[in-house]
Design a protein around this motif. Structure first.
Motif, mmCIF file in Angstrom:
data_model
loop_
_atom_site.group_PDB
_atom_site.id
_atom_site.type_symbol
_atom_site.label_atom_id
_atom_site.label_comp_id
_atom_site.label_asym_id
_atom_site.label_seq_id
_atom_site.Cartn_x
_atom_site.Cartn_y
_atom_site.Cartn_z
ATOM 1 N N ASP A 39 3.374 -1.011 -3.228
ATOM 2 C CA ASP A 39 4.250 -1.198 -2.064
ATOM 3 C C ASP A 39 4.875 0.127 -1.633
ATOM 4 O O ASP A 39 4.921 0.453 -0.445
ATOM 5 C CB ASP A 39 5.356 -2.211 -2.383
ATOM 6 C CG ASP A 39 4.871 -3.645 -2.283
ATOM 7 O OD1 ASP A 39 3.791 -3.862 -1.693
ATOM 8 O OD2 ASP A 39 5.558 -4.544 -2.800
ATOM 9 N N VAL A 42 2.367 2.396 0.149
ATOM 10 C CA VAL A 42 2.147 2.042 1.556
ATOM 11 C C VAL A 42 3.294 2.558 2.420
ATOM 12 O O VAL A 42 3.077 3.196 3.464
ATOM 13 C CB VAL A 42 2.003 0.512 1.710
ATOM 14 C CG1 VAL A 42 1.997 0.126 3.187
ATOM 15 C CG2 VAL A 42 0.724 0.027 1.036
ATOM 16 N N ASP A 66 -6.075 -2.419 -2.332
ATOM 17 C CA ASP A 66 -5.217 -3.178 -1.416
ATOM 18 C C ASP A 66 -4.312 -2.237 -0.617
ATOM 19 O O ASP A 66 -4.012 -2.497 0.559
ATOM 20 C CB ASP A 66 -4.376 -4.191 -2.199
ATOM 21 C CG ASP A 66 -5.227 -5.288 -2.820
ATOM 22 O OD1 ASP A 66 -6.212 -5.701 -2.176
ATOM 23 O OD2 ASP A 66 -4.924 -5.712 -3.949
ATOM 24 N N GLU A 70 -3.936 -1.779 3.571
ATOM 25 C CA GLU A 70 -2.657 -1.782 4.285
ATOM 26 C C GLU A 70 -2.477 -0.548 5.162
ATOM 27 O O GLU A 70 -1.806 -0.600 6.188
ATOM 28 C CB GLU A 70 -1.497 -1.879 3.281
ATOM 29 C CG GLU A 70 -1.389 -3.214 2.562
ATOM 30 C CD GLU A 70 -1.014 -4.338 3.503
ATOM 31 O OE1 GLU A 70 -0.199 -4.116 4.421
ATOM 32 O OE2 GLU A 70 -1.549 -5.451 3.333
#
Length: 221
Positions: A39, A42, A66, A70
């Protein structure tokens, strides 16, 4: 000398600290941020827009691939090098499709990491011999029509020597190694590669390797 702005994304604090010290010892590198999970990677990539994202494949909250999904809209400006302890062939292909520009094993020598960053920052891919071999082997196994494509091989006006050079590129040889293999100068090899790129309509060695496999142009080395 322009500065290469780098974002480190890895969940191990000791690894990040050591990597930061290593990178900041280089005059042309600047570490602009660190992320401890996917997270954060990103958010920081979007906010800082680094030149290079050093991205750990396995992180909490969001895994490396992932994270790439993003930030896909940023990948023209943020070039990603995947840091990994190991990687499966299917993941290599998926990562390339998601925009990864390079792969570096965490056990690699310092010089390998530094060279990979400068290479990727310069707009090229960093695919070492083993990684190219994995890409090629994966394409063989994941492309059901490979044998049919090979049977319908398109010559593209390639000379026998150019076909030999293509096979060595697919095998992961450097220009110097190709020159030594065929007892030619590196300038001659560069000339051959320029002609090959033009004939196949590709712009780098990775695209050449993929095109060669797809069209059955790569022989055994």
């Amino acid at each position: 000398m322009s500065t290469i702005r780098i974002l480190i994304a890895d969940d191990h604090a000791l690894f990040r600290d050591g990597l930061r010290m290593l990178l900041e010892a280089e005059r042309d590198f600047q570490v602009v941020g660190e992320a401890a999970d996917g997270d954060q990677a990103v958010k920081l990539a979007r906010r800082l827009k680094p030149d290079i994202l050093l991205l750990d494949q396995e992180m909490p909250r969001l895994r490396g691939l992932d994270v790439l999904r993003e930030i896909s809209s940023l990948l023209d400006s943020v070039r990603t090098i995947l840091l990994t302890a190991s990687i499966e062939k299917k993941q290599i292909l998926e990562a390339l499709q998601l925009g990864v520009r390079g792969f570096v094993l965490k056990e690699s020598a310092t010089e390998v990491l530094l060279k990979s960053i400068r290479t990727v920052s310069g707009g090229q891919y960093w695919i070492g011999r083993e990684s190219v071999g994995d890409v090629v082997e994966a394409l063989h196994s994941l492309t059901p029509s490979f044998r049919d494509e090979k049977a319908k091989q398109k010559p593209f006006g390639l000379t026998p020597r150019e076909l030999e050079v293509i096979s060595t590129v697919v095998a992961g040889y450097s220009n110097k190694e190709i020159a030594q293999k065929f007892s030619l100068s590196e300038d001659t090899i560069k000339h051959h590669l320029t002609n090959i790129f033009n004939k196949l309509g590709v712009s780098n060695r990775l695209e050449l390797a993929v095109a060669a496999i797809h069209h059955g142009l790569a022989g055994e080395q």
